[in-house]
Design a protein around this motif. Structure first.
Motif, short mmCIF file in Angstrom:
data_model
loop_
_atom_site.label_atom_id
_atom_site.label_comp_id
_atom_site.label_asym_id
_atom_site.label_seq_id
_atom_site.Cartn_x
_atom_site.Cartn_y
_atom_site.Cartn_z
N GLY A 1 0.45 -12.26 1.21
CA GLY A 1 0.84 -12.82 2.49
C GLY A 1 0.90 -11.75 3.56
N HIS A 2 0.62 -12.14 4.80
CA HIS A 2 0.69 -11.22 5.93
C HIS A 2 1.36 -11.95 7.09
CE1 HIS A 2 -1.24 -9.18 9.57
NE2 HIS A 2 -0.53 -8.23 8.99
N VAL A 3 2.49 -11.42 7.55
CA VAL A 3 3.20 -12.00 8.69
C VAL A 3 3.30 -10.94 9.77
CG1 VAL A 3 5.33 -13.03 9.56
CG2 VAL A 3 4.55 -13.58 7.26
N ARG A 4 2.67 -11.20 10.88
CA ARG A 4 2.79 -10.31 12.05
C ARG A 4 3.94 -10.81 12.91
NH1 ARG A 4 -1.11 -6.91 14.72
NH2 ARG A 4 0.14 -5.57 16.10
N ILE A 5 4.88 -9.93 13.22
CA ILE A 5 5.99 -10.28 14.12
C ILE A 5 5.74 -9.54 15.43
CG2 ILE A 5 8.48 -10.30 14.46
CD1 ILE A 5 8.86 -10.07 11.47
N PHE A 6 5.39 -10.29 16.47
CA PHE A 6 5.03 -9.68 17.75
C PHE A 6 6.25 -9.28 18.57
CE2 PHE A 6 1.39 -12.51 16.79
CZ PHE A 6 0.39 -11.56 16.72
N THR A 7 7.34 -10.00 18.40
CA THR A 7 8.54 -9.72 19.20
C THR A 7 9.75 -10.30 18.50
OG1 THR A 7 9.56 -9.99 21.39
CG2 THR A 7 8.27 -11.85 20.56
N GLN B 1 3.56 -15.56 -3.27
CA GLN B 1 4.88 -14.99 -3.59
C GLN B 1 4.79 -13.68 -4.37
OE1 GLN B 1 7.87 -16.76 -2.34
NE2 GLN B 1 6.04 -17.35 -1.20
N ASN B 2 3.58 -13.17 -4.54
CA ASN B 2 3.40 -11.93 -5.29
C ASN B 2 3.38 -10.69 -4.42
OD1 ASN B 2 0.91 -12.91 -4.25
ND2 ASN B 2 -0.17 -11.38 -5.46
N GLY B 3 3.54 -10.84 -3.11
CA GLY B 3 3.56 -9.68 -2.23
C GLY B 3 3.40 -10.09 -0.78
N LEU B 4 4.14 -9.43 0.11
CA LEU B 4 4.16 -9.80 1.52
C LEU B 4 4.02 -8.54 2.37
CD1 LEU B 4 4.59 -12.10 3.63
CD2 LEU B 4 7.04 -11.54 3.54
N ILE B 5 3.11 -8.58 3.34
CA ILE B 5 2.96 -7.52 4.34
C ILE B 5 3.63 -8.01 5.62
CG2 ILE B 5 1.33 -6.09 5.63
CD1 ILE B 5 -0.75 -6.87 3.40
N VAL B 6 4.70 -7.34 6.02
CA VAL B 6 5.39 -7.66 7.27
C VAL B 6 4.96 -6.60 8.28
CG1 VAL B 6 7.61 -7.96 8.42
CG2 VAL B 6 7.33 -8.69 6.05
N ASP B 7 4.30 -7.03 9.33
CA ASP B 7 3.64 -6.13 10.28
C ASP B 7 4.35 -6.22 11.62
OD1 ASP B 7 1.86 -4.74 11.87
OD2 ASP B 7 0.07 -5.65 11.00
N VAL B 8 5.03 -5.12 12.03
CA VAL B 8 5.78 -5.13 13.28
C VAL B 8 5.20 -4.15 14.30
CG1 VAL B 8 7.94 -5.94 12.27
CG2 VAL B 8 7.48 -3.49 12.32
N ARG B 9 3.94 -3.76 14.14
CA ARG B 9 3.33 -2.87 15.11
C ARG B 9 3.38 -3.47 16.52
NH1 ARG B 9 -2.45 -2.42 13.27
NH2 ARG B 9 -1.94 -4.45 12.38
N ASP B 10 3.57 -2.59 17.51
CA ASP B 10 3.60 -2.98 18.93
C ASP B 10 4.81 -3.84 19.30
OD1 ASP B 10 1.20 -1.67 19.17
OD2 ASP B 10 -0.02 -3.48 19.19
N ASN C 1 -6.04 -3.20 3.20
CA ASN C 1 -6.38 -2.79 1.83
C ASN C 1 -5.37 -1.80 1.29
OD1 ASN C 1 -8.55 -4.02 0.49
ND2 ASN C 1 -10.05 -3.02 1.82
N ARG C 2 -4.94 -0.85 2.14
CA ARG C 2 -3.94 0.12 1.66
C ARG C 2 -2.60 -0.56 1.41
NH1 ARG C 2 -2.54 3.00 -1.81
NH2 ARG C 2 -0.96 4.61 -1.42
N ALA C 3 -2.21 -1.48 2.27
CA ALA C 3 -0.97 -2.23 2.05
C ALA C 3 -1.06 -3.02 0.75
CB ALA C 3 -0.69 -3.16 3.22
N GLY C 4 -2.22 -3.62 0.47
CA GLY C 4 -2.41 -4.35 -0.78
C GLY C 4 -2.29 -3.44 -1.99
N GLU C 5 -2.83 -2.23 -1.90
CA GLU C 5 -2.70 -1.27 -3.01
C GLU C 5 -1.23 -0.95 -3.29
OE1 GLU C 5 -4.96 2.05 -1.77
OE2 GLU C 5 -6.92 1.11 -2.13
N LEU C 6 -0.46 -0.77 -2.21
CA LEU C 6 0.96 -0.47 -2.39
C LEU C 6 1.70 -1.64 -3.02
CD1 LEU C 6 1.67 1.34 1.02
CD2 LEU C 6 1.55 2.40 -1.25
N LEU C 7 1.39 -2.85 -2.59
CA LEU C 7 2.03 -4.04 -3.17
C LEU C 7 1.69 -4.17 -4.65
CD1 LEU C 7 1.53 -6.69 -0.33
CD2 LEU C 7 3.71 -5.73 -1.09
N ALA C 8 0.45 -3.91 -5.01
CA ALA C 8 0.03 -4.04 -6.40
C ALA C 8 0.73 -3.04 -7.31
CB ALA C 8 -1.49 -3.88 -6.50
N GLU C 9 1.18 -1.93 -6.73
CA GLU C 9 1.88 -0.91 -7.53
C GLU C 9 3.36 -1.20 -7.70
OE1 GLU C 9 1.15 2.57 -5.25
OE2 GLU C 9 -0.97 2.70 -5.78
#
Length: 654
Positions: A324-330, A352-361, A568-576
């Motif tokens: 999963g990937h959730v971008r939080i803009f504000t 449910q096996n891994g989530l990328i929470v992206d708060v850039r900007d 891809n790098r975030a996915g590698e970290l989640l898989a570990e």
């Protein structure tokens, strides 16, 4: 060996959403020179008033003043005093041009390198943005060399061999990297990474309420075209009206008093939406952070959301699996509970096996929204970051007036320590949280998979607080595209709010030192500084920020191909990271509650009903237990452990 290009968004079937309503009309655009020709009518007396009120806020309210003087060797108060003294020798005929006054005021505020503490320009600058019709972003080659690429253009804009992927080499004849560094030195980034990020943003976009207008009427851009040819263009700065802010920050309200917001980032975020993401403007009907009655999707692979200007959620297929990937803009929203609940809903609809929470900007917003959300990602109890006032007679006066005000802005937790500070000599008040601790823990963990948080140097304020809480509670791995966050650790209040606090509740304080500012000008100040919890308890966030566990340098594929290498790098970290599952099912038979528990990566589960311990079960798979004398509506909590460490928690209202 390079990774295969496997990042893509997973497409799902969705229920039909409501038909889109007509978009808010794009605002009129005028050349910068024409706009400036009609600007400037502050009298000498009004300028003196602005300087006097700036001296008041920085001298009596500004919580970071001792830190800034020590870290950056600056003296904004003396600069203001000198400026004020020189005004006494001026007349209406001899005073400097208004743009020079605004530039000097902005320079003084920028000298403290605090994006919370600002001089806000009056009408006609307030609410306007100066822009060039394209965006530039930085990436790195495989050997680490910096490249600056065009990544977006305003709809309809054309130039020879120009568009996403064209590489900028020079800015007004200056090598682009040097131009970014020089521009960044003018703005208020708390560290080098933040200053460079601000410098790059401001090459093409300037909110005129907070940044002085560009010196030049036009820019000469040298670039490598899409076909590899050398090209040059001259582009005129233009001015238009920005989208409106989310809330009235001068009003006496819980929302305005709980703001941790980098106004520069917030203004730019709204401007980028207006210039480049008209679909979201259309859905929000021109209202910032609007909550829709029916969820809607912007992109074809996005999950529908009720907050399209706040969230973007989707599945991403990486070389390490689908996550999963959730971008939080504000975090700038009027209702922090609605924000948290929409985040929970979106995360539940993703793998449910891994989530990328992206708060850039993300420049921050409502501090409650940031800290309410942390609980949903961890079984640990959240300790909200505590904050402190600087000890001054004026801050004591404000806290005394609002020490017993539970229906409004309650400053009682800080009053006693400020009242004693004159006797004790304490520089700061006691440290107490802004975010209610019960609100930060009232629903507990809802997403049990591993989490990677993606940050950059534009992360600031409430988002810095979110990132610090993520690190302090050891929720997951932080992957930064810069070496640090923006390092903005404070609650920020406006001059208008400070003035209102001495006038409400009635009767107003007739001796208030705050005087109404002319022509819609305003001032903002970091009023309460935030401190870390956990292993770094007591460390300020301001100027230090949060360093990521790992850094990823943005690549050309990231800028032009949907964050390909970053994800891809975030996915590698989640898989570990270890995966835990804790499923809880309940059923009633009379007053006996049967609880069925199924686990993965957990060897012990402790069960509570209304926080009373009921059972502790060692298990490797599934188990069932009966609990007597339970009534509907009671709260069941199951805490899962692995080798003695708490790793998962579920709450069920039975």
């Amino acid at each position: 060996m390079s990774q295969p290009r496997t990042i893509r968004t997973a497409t799902k079937k969705r229920a039909a959403t409501t038909r889109r309503k007509p978009a808010a009309k794009a605002q009129a655009v005028v050349p910068l020179a024409d706009f400036l020709g009609s600007a400037g009518n502050l009298t000498l007396a009004q300028r003196k008033l602005l300087v006097d009120q700036a001296l008041l806020l920085l001298g009596e309210n500004y919580v970071h003043l001792p830190l800034k003087i020590a870290m950056h060797a600056v003296n904004p108060l003396q600069r203001l005093r000198v400026m004020r003294a020189r005004m006494e020798r001026q007349t209406a005929a001899t005073m400097e041009a208004e743009w020079m006054f605004h530039r000097e005021m902005s320079s003084i505020f920028n000298s403290v390198r605090d994006l919370h503490t600002n001089y806000l320009l009056p009408v006609p600058f307030a609410g306007k943005i100066a822009f060039l019709p394209f965006m530039i972003e930085k990436c790195h080659d495989a050997d680490g060399a910096e490249r600056y690429l065009i990544t977006r253009t305003v709809t309809g804009y054309q130039a020879p061999q120009f568009g996403p992927g064209a590489e900028v080499t020079h800015w007004n004849g200056t090598p682009i990297a040097r131009a970014v560094a020089l521009n960044g030195a003018r703005f208020a980034g708390s560290n080098e990474a933040a200053s460079r990020a601000r410098g790059l943003d401001s090459l093409t976009l300037r909110p005129l309420v907070i940044q002085a207008p560009p010196d030049e009427d036009w820019v000469t851009l040298t670039y490598v075209g899409l076909d590899g040819s050398q090209q040059e263009l001259r582009e005129q700065w233009k001015v238009t009206t920005n989208l409106p802010p989310m809330t009235d920050l001068d009003a006496v309200s819980e929302t305005s008093a709980s703001m941790g917001l980098d106004l520069d980032s917030d203004e730019k975020s709204r401007a980028k939406k207006a210039l480049y993401v008209r679909d979201v403007v259309e859905l929000e009907r021109g209202q910032t952070s609007a909550e829709l009655a029916v969820p809607a999707a912007v992109g074809g692979a996005d999950l529908p959301t009720t907050m399209p200007g706040v969230f973007r959620a989707r599945e991403v297929v990486t070389s390490s699996g689908t996550f999963g990937h959730v971008r939080i803009f504000t975090f700038s929203v009027p209702d922090p509970v609605a924000f948290r609940d929409e985040f929970v809903r979106l995360a539940a609809a993703l793998p449910q096996n891994g989530l990328i929470v992206d708060v850039r900007d993300n420049g921050g917003g409502h501090i409650y929204a940031s800290e309410f959300t942390l609980q949903t990602l961890t079984p640990r109890r959240i300790a909200p970051e505590p904050v402190q006032f600087i000890s001054t007679p004026l801050n004591l006066r404000i806290c005394r007036r609002h020490q017993n005000n539970p229906a409004g802005i309650d400053l009682g937790p800080w009053f006693d320590s400020l009242d004693l500070a004159i006797e004790t000599g304490a520089q700061y008040s006691a440290a107490k949280p802004i975010t209610p601790e019960e609100g930060a823990n009232d629903i507990g963990q809802t997403y049990l998979g591993p989490v990677v948080l993606v940050t950059d140097a534009r992360v600031y304020s409430a988002t810095d607080i979110f990132t610090a809480g993520f690190a302090d509670h050891e929720i997951g791995t932080i992957l930064g595209v810069d070496d640090n966050t923006g390092a903005g650790g404070a609650n920020v209040w406006t001059h208008g709010l400070l003035a209102a606090l001495l006038n409400e509740p009635p009767p107003p304080d007739e001796t208030s030192p705050y005087v109404a500012l002319p022509n819609g000008a305003n001032l903002r100040v970091a009023i309460r500084r935030t401190l870390r919890v956990g292993k770094l308890a007591g460390t300020p966030v301001e100027d230090l920020g949060v360093k990521p566990h790992e850094t990823h340098r943005m690549t050309r594929a990231d800028l032009l191909d949907g964050n390909f290498d970053l994800l891809n790098r975030a996915g590698e970290l989640l898989a570990e990271m270890p995966l835990h599952r804790l499923d809880v099912q309940t059923s009633f038979s009379g007053t006996t509650l049967t609880v069925t528990i199924d686990v993965l990566g957990i060897d012990r589960v402790d069960v509570y009903v209304d926080d009373r311990p009921i059972s502790s079960e060692d298990l490797t798979g599934s188990t069932s237990l009966d609990i007597l004398d339970v009534t509907p509506g009671q709260l069941l909590r199951a805490d899962g452990y692995e080798s003695g460490a708490l790793v998962a928690s579920r709450r069920v209202t039975v």
